[in-house]
Write a protein that holds these residues in place. Structure first.
Motif, PDB file in Angstrom:
ATOM      1  N   LEU C 180       0.887  -1.144  -0.135  1.00 35.30           N
ATOM      2  CA  LEU C 180      -0.078   0.014   0.009  1.00 35.30           C
ATOM      3  C   LEU C 180       0.883   1.288   0.071  1.00 35.30           C
ATOM      4  CD1 LEU C 180      -2.671  -0.990   2.733  1.00 35.30           C
ATOM      5  CD2 LEU C 180      -2.821  -1.220   0.319  1.00 35.30           C
ATOM      6  N   PRO C 181       0.524   2.309  -0.820  1.00 32.95           N
ATOM      7  CA  PRO C 181       1.060   3.382  -0.554  1.00 32.95           C
ATOM      8  C   PRO C 181       1.265   4.379   0.791  1.00 32.95           C
ATOM      9  CG  PRO C 181      -0.789   3.921  -1.854  1.00 32.95           C
ATOM     10  CD  PRO C 181      -0.792   2.479  -1.582  1.00 32.95           C
ATOM     11  N   ASP C 182       2.228   5.148   1.079  1.00 30.69           N
ATOM     12  CA  ASP C 182       1.963   5.957   2.316  1.00 30.69           C
ATOM     13  C   ASP C 182       0.725   6.620   2.200  1.00 30.69           C
ATOM     14  OD1 ASP C 182       4.437   4.651   3.039  1.00 30.69           O
ATOM     15  OD2 ASP C 182       5.630   6.611   2.196  1.00 30.69           O
ATOM     16  N   GLY C 183       0.345   6.848   3.241  1.00 31.35           N
ATOM     17  CA  GLY C 183      -0.961   7.801   3.188  1.00 31.35           C
ATOM     18  C   GLY C 183      -2.212   7.002   3.059  1.00 31.35           C
ATOM     19  N   PHE C 184      -2.055   5.861   2.639  1.00 32.00           N
ATOM     20  CA  PHE C 184      -3.259   4.815   2.558  1.00 32.00           C
ATOM     21  C   PHE C 184      -4.064   4.507   3.754  1.00 32.00           C
ATOM     22  CE2 PHE C 184      -6.155   1.079   1.673  1.00 32.00           C
ATOM     23  CZ  PHE C 184      -6.312   1.296   0.457  1.00 32.00           C
ATOM     24  N   ALA C 230       5.073   9.388   6.789  1.00 34.67           N
ATOM     25  CA  ALA C 230       4.035   8.850   6.224  1.00 34.67           C
ATOM     26  C   ALA C 230       3.947   7.596   5.989  1.00 34.67           C
ATOM     27  CB  ALA C 230       3.761   9.805   4.723  1.00 34.67           C
ATOM     28  N   ALA C 231       2.699   6.799   6.335  1.00 39.58           N
ATOM     29  CA  ALA C 231       2.597   5.563   6.153  1.00 39.58           C
ATOM     30  C   ALA C 231       1.428   4.862   6.011  1.00 39.58           C
ATOM     31  CB  ALA C 231       3.097   4.834   7.471  1.00 39.58           C
ATOM     32  N   PRO C 232       1.055   3.820   5.356  1.00 44.45           N
ATOM     33  CA  PRO C 232      -0.340   3.274   5.337  1.00 44.45           C
ATOM     34  C   PRO C 232      -0.549   3.104   6.510  1.00 44.45           C
ATOM     35  CG  PRO C 232       1.504   1.551   4.367  1.00 44.45           C
ATOM     36  CD  PRO C 232       1.980   2.833   4.587  1.00 44.45           C
ATOM     37  N   ILE C 250      -4.288  -6.163  17.879  1.00 46.93           N
ATOM     38  CA  ILE C 250      -4.060  -6.062  16.479  1.00 46.93           C
ATOM     39  C   ILE C 250      -2.543  -5.393  16.221  1.00 46.93           C
ATOM     40  CG2 ILE C 250      -5.295  -3.875  16.637  1.00 46.93           C
ATOM     41  CD1 ILE C 250      -6.253  -4.274  13.714  1.00 46.93           C
ATOM     42  N   ALA C 251      -1.850  -5.884  15.165  1.00 47.99           N
ATOM     43  CA  ALA C 251      -0.635  -5.561  14.795  1.00 47.99           C
ATOM     44  C   ALA C 251      -0.469  -5.199  13.528  1.00 47.99           C
ATOM     45  CB  ALA C 251       0.572  -6.416  15.427  1.00 47.99           C
ATOM     46  N   THR C 252       0.488  -4.186  13.334  1.00 49.25           N
ATOM     47  CA  THR C 252       0.925  -3.958  11.744  1.00 49.25           C
ATOM     48  C   THR C 252       2.489  -4.035  11.464  1.00 49.25           C
ATOM     49  OG1 THR C 252       1.128  -1.556  12.219  1.00 49.25           O
ATOM     50  CG2 THR C 252      -1.085  -2.362  11.820  1.00 49.25           C
ATOM     51  N   ASP C 253       2.740  -4.023  10.291  1.00 44.89           N
ATOM     52  CA  ASP C 253       4.096  -4.026   9.847  1.00 44.89           C
ATOM     53  C   ASP C 253       4.777  -2.418  10.107  1.00 44.89           C
ATOM     54  OD1 ASP C 253       2.377  -3.298   7.760  1.00 44.89           O
ATOM     55  OD2 ASP C 253       3.578  -4.418   6.430  1.00 44.89           O
ATOM     56  N   THR C 254       3.752  -1.525  10.229  1.00 45.04           N
ATOM     57  CA  THR C 254       4.172   0.049  10.422  1.00 45.04           C
ATOM     58  C   THR C 254       4.751   0.570  11.640  1.00 45.04           C
ATOM     59  OG1 THR C 254       2.193   0.767  10.765  1.00 45.04           O
ATOM     60  CG2 THR C 254       2.630   0.219   8.440  1.00 45.04           C
ATOM     61  N   TRP C 255       5.405   1.521  11.546  1.00 46.01           N
ATOM     62  CA  TRP C 255       5.876   2.103  12.881  1.00 46.01           C
ATOM     63  C   TRP C 255       4.555   2.616  13.945  1.00 46.01           C
ATOM     64  CZ3 TRP C 255       4.720   7.379  14.683  1.00 46.01           C
ATOM     65  CH2 TRP C 255       5.335   7.835  15.570  1.00 46.01           C
ATOM     66  N   GLY C 256       3.470   3.203  13.279  1.00 42.90           N
ATOM     67  CA  GLY C 256       2.351   3.862  13.854  1.00 42.90           C
ATOM     68  C   GLY C 256       1.153   3.276  13.974  1.00 42.90           C
ATOM     69  N   PHE C 257       0.789   2.012  13.286  1.00 44.21           N
ATOM     70  CA  PHE C 257      -0.365   1.339  13.254  1.00 44.21           C
ATOM     71  C   PHE C 257      -1.276   2.058  12.469  1.00 44.21           C
ATOM     72  CE2 PHE C 257      -4.686   0.926  15.571  1.00 44.21           C
ATOM     73  CZ  PHE C 257      -4.772  -0.370  15.083  1.00 44.21           C
ATOM     74  N   GLU C 258      -1.731   3.522  12.644  1.00 42.72           N
ATOM     75  CA  GLU C 258      -2.580   4.211  11.966  1.00 42.72           C
ATOM     76  C   GLU C 258      -2.029   4.811  10.783  1.00 42.72           C
ATOM     77  OE1 GLU C 258      -4.471   7.353  14.382  1.00 42.72           O
ATOM     78  OE2 GLU C 258      -3.468   6.321  15.938  1.00 42.72           O
ATOM     79  N   VAL C 259      -2.966   5.256   9.874  1.00 44.61           N
ATOM     80  CA  VAL C 259      -2.533   5.871   8.682  1.00 44.61           C
ATOM     81  C   VAL C 259      -1.702   7.335   8.953  1.00 44.61           C
ATOM     82  CG1 VAL C 259      -4.774   6.977   8.044  1.00 44.61           C
ATOM     83  CG2 VAL C 259      -3.207   6.570   6.400  1.00 44.61           C
ATOM     84  N   ARG C 260      -0.797   7.371   8.396  1.00 42.73           N
ATOM     85  CA  ARG C 260       0.031   8.772   8.520  1.00 42.73           C
ATOM     86  C   ARG C 260       0.455   9.269   7.147  1.00 42.73           C
ATOM     87  NH1 ARG C 260       1.985  10.108  13.412  1.00 42.73           N
ATOM     88  NH2 ARG C 260       3.835  11.012  12.410  1.00 42.73           N
TER      89      ARG C 260
END
Lengths: 327, 327, 327, 327
Positions: C180-184, C230-232, C250-260
């Motif tokens: 997914l692109p950043d910001g998604f 920025a992150a999905p 719930i866990a994600t492969d991103t730094w901050g879990f929620e969209v940025r």
């Protein structure tokens, strides 16, 4: 040991009242303006410093710092540990040929993790609060947060703690073999008597060093409860002298500066509560005064040029220091 | 920028040969005995120190230390990070009433975790090796292990780095607006020309401070590659001057003391390899010389009393220091 | 990239209002009693865990942990650094013969200094507050002081985070080449569509893993602003699904879990503010889901037995974890 | 306490000889190829893991981790301290309104500084050397430098330590009130007798947990010399069993796995010297087996699914772990 019959009387059951009264009598808030962050360090002027340099005669220098290593006295109280020093690179690595540098150069680097109050140190003005109020009347929670001391961090005085040092060897004057017993409360009379015996005066802007001899004992007998246990130290009743003498700072060879057990039935470092947030006084702790004291006893000169520059960790409420006295 | 036509010629392809020759010419091993651990600090005698104190006139003091905080230049190369300062207790805790101390006292304590070479520092004699050999000819793996430097740890000189400081503002003399460009190699001629222009001499036992202006630039433009990138600094060809001048120590306002890129095609800090293990010279790095330099430019006096006492972390191969210059 | 026409509408100018409404709708306070410290981990019962173990077929195990080292993404924001790992003893020391142990034994020991949120981690319930209130309605300043989280420290759930894991590979379902692109902003519709495509359901007590593919990209292209840029990630609008689904974590492969960037004009991690203190939900961040995702794509099985046991640092508000999925 | 008359005889004066012989008999070098980095973890196959998952019946889970905090047993020996956990942000800060975040969100973050062997842990294969040689015959100084273990760092097994766990409650079988006395050497006969009494077998690829009861005692009586003092533990004579049984790993509830004082007049952890570099065996130390043991005693089932995934600090020679047993 000489008994002092003139110790002011304290009501051991009322630390709150005694602290409030002493704080009221000695409070320096706004003395140097509402924005002040240097407290009694303001007393140490360039003129004092220049005069102090003239005290240097022989050029003999003395480090007043204890070691910073795992052999220190800390036992973990409130997470105050001894310093942990580890290596990032070593000579064994270099010789083993694993560093990958060119032309035969090898290197060693290191890291330290330590409480800023673990060994020889200055208490910064953000170290102690009186009923939630910090130096100069500021709300403590606007001064020291998890980000550190945003107002009176130790860096604010990092450039100027150099001036006239005076050693008051109370241990030598009133102790047995130079050592005051644990629990010995050093009163103003003890300080004055020591000055008299040493033929030295203390005045505005001075950096006063009080030797109790406890460190000498710990060095000989082992640390025991040096970090937080019973100790000789300044009596609560010296609060007025600390204020009136207009000294810039005062340091001892003990963990906690003031006498322990403290002089109230239930108390924790009550003199700190007057001295730091109210007087704005800088306190030094865990200084090693023994080599200097030996020299002073030998030549009878108890004043010197003292540089005690803390490492300016931004926002620190205390700071490691290697004080250097030059005679 | 003045071009220097007299820079000694270096064979850029042969750092090994150049280092070996310079080390051979300037090696001080056994000069102060087989057991020596103080290297060039031996030049700084009590007599020098006493004379230096007489340089104090006004009593103006200058901290030459950069900050110790997360805003520093380190980027993690070889695990050199900026200092991480955290709190053990805070004013917000005190005001929230969660500390549990009696009579209204509250407190703040703190901890730091940092490489000893992260900010203003002295390189100790165990910091660099020449083909596996440390200062005075000792095998590096018998000196610096994972337990630290068991022989020449920084504590061995902790009591005496106080003496005559001399600022050589090469940035002001040869730079544009006081700043040498990155890659500028300061040669002996530059040093001598600066001394001449400043009307100051450097002699045995002095603590020499060389300002390049790079820190001024970093402060204005951001750190960039201050920690390990291109920089003005001492030319490899100054090795003989560093030895022959009999200075006790030398410090710069840069990360790595010597010019970078280094003056050989493939090299890493070759002047260190001569200076530390062979000359036994103490190098200071990341010093902040700007306020002092401004004062020196104003009054034309480039000498002062300098106290630069490292925190005596036992066995450290480098050490944080807050140097204090007093004029 | 598939466009989602059904994203719920958010008023980008009113995060306060949106957060308050979502918190009100989804608040689980007192659902498990006034003394509860485990939040949604209460959904993960022994029965769920026993059923989950039956998902193991082949015995293939996957670590979902990123590395813990200096090559990580942290850049020092709010003092979040990468882990600094140093050695107390080494093989080079052992071979150099400096360790002093008998009968030829040699050893190596090590130390780490790291933020607990530096790499793969669980957010504890004390990690985020809503207007000064922590999980279950407790005043934040009675929960997390400088001494740590005295109520909901990560140790309170250290024994039980083992159960049914479900991977929702939203990156594979909606991204380009699995990313997914950043910001998604991942909405509930995206989650449901992914479940449908993967033929897997999510239910009470599940440990849900959402793969965005951002880590895949960072691994290929470099960290860039992985840590805080920025992150999905999960859309704020998934708050109700996070609550209603009764998942345990719930866990994600991103730094901050929620969209940025977050979905309001001025905001900072608004979904955290609903999820942690109000829902009592455990969030995992910086998990490495790639190897597992590849296996799931290959065999079409997106459920497994997951053990994700945090290191029980007492009072921690976050904790490193090496999650192990077994299929 | 049952006396064991069949303890193999050891020559207490010849640890070198005994170690060499045991190492020779049990050496697994090259068993899994010259490049192997996983040692006995190779025994734990997917098939074993899948079979182990079938042991889960009730879904009851048990954390086998001790706490990670300042109340631990470490006393600073070789710089092994207890973990220092500090906060980067707190609830008291959040409530004081000093965090500067928008829309009422507040947060807390934290940091830990700790030896990797401070609490519940796995010894990595780079933790111990035999005459300068590490696992699989590699020179120790090519494996573990100041940069860490570049070959067998704990990350190499981070994905697979999940399989059949078997608890051998030797404390319950041979101790008084479930506790073996300090100095009690657990022999192969003790292990076999316990298996028999518990009606459980140990086989290839198993993760064996040996409870001595020392932690139970320390929890009741205080740590005393738990970290490095006298303790019950595995006899040196179990080396052959450790090898022949083909177990993947073994852990105890003690500081040092093997009996202390060690069974030679002058020795330091001789069984480690055989087990780690020669057998390639993973040792767990300081595990908390009490709650699990109580459950096993109650239902008579001593086998379970065990996930013991170390935090993958790159290059670590040991690693904190929160092992989770599920029955």
């Amino acid at each position: 040991m000489t008994v002092d019959h003139n110790t002011p009387t304290l009501d051991r059951t009322d630390p709150e009242g005694a602290i409030a009264a002493a704080a009221e009598r000695n409070r320096n808030w706004n003395r140097w303006g509402a924005d002040d962050v240097r407290g009694t360090m303001n007393y140490l002027t360039q003129a004092h410093r220049a005069a102090a340099a003239a005290l240097v005669r022989r050029g003999a220098s003395f480090s007043l710092s204890q070691s910073f290593d795992m052999d220190g006295p800390q036992k973990g109280w409130r997470r105050r540990t001894n310093p942990v020093h580890t290596m990032l690179d070593t000579g064994t690595d270099a010789v083993a040929g694993v560093q990958g540098f060119p032309h035969g150069i090898g290197g060693a680097d290191d890291v330290v993790s330590m409480p800023l109050q673990c060994s020889t140190q200055w208490d910064g003005l953000g170290h102690i609060f009186d009923h939630g109020v910090a130096w100069n009347g500021r709300p403590a929670n606007e001064v020291v947060t998890s980000l550190g001391d945003g107002v009176t961090g130790i860096e604010t005085v990092a450039n100027g703690i150099a001036g006239r040092g005076v050693l008051l060897d109370v241990g030598r004057r009133f102790g047995t073999d130079g050592e005051l017993p644990d629990g010995f409360a050093i009163t103003t009379r003890h300080l004055e008597s020591t000055m008299h015996a040493q033929d030295v005066a203390v005045g505005t802007g001075d950096l006063v060093l009080v030797r109790t001899g406890q460190l000498t004992r710990a060095r000989r007998d082992g640390w025991g409860d040096y970090a937080g246990g019973a100790a000789p130290g300044l009596s609560f009743t010296t609060a007025d002298w600390l204020h009136d003498s207009e000294i810039a700072a005062i340091a001892t060879d003990t963990w906690g500066f003031e006498v322990r057990p403290n002089e109230f039935d239930v108390a924790f470092q009550p003199l700190h509560q007057v001295a730091i947030p109210n007087i704005g006084l800088f306190l030094g702790e865990m200084w090693d005064l023994d080599a200097l004291a030996q020299d002073c006893a030998a030549d009878g000169v108890y004043e010197f040029f003292l540089t005690a520059a803390p490492i300016p960790v931004t926002g620190a409420v205390g700071a490691p220091v290697n004080p250097i006295a030059v005679k």
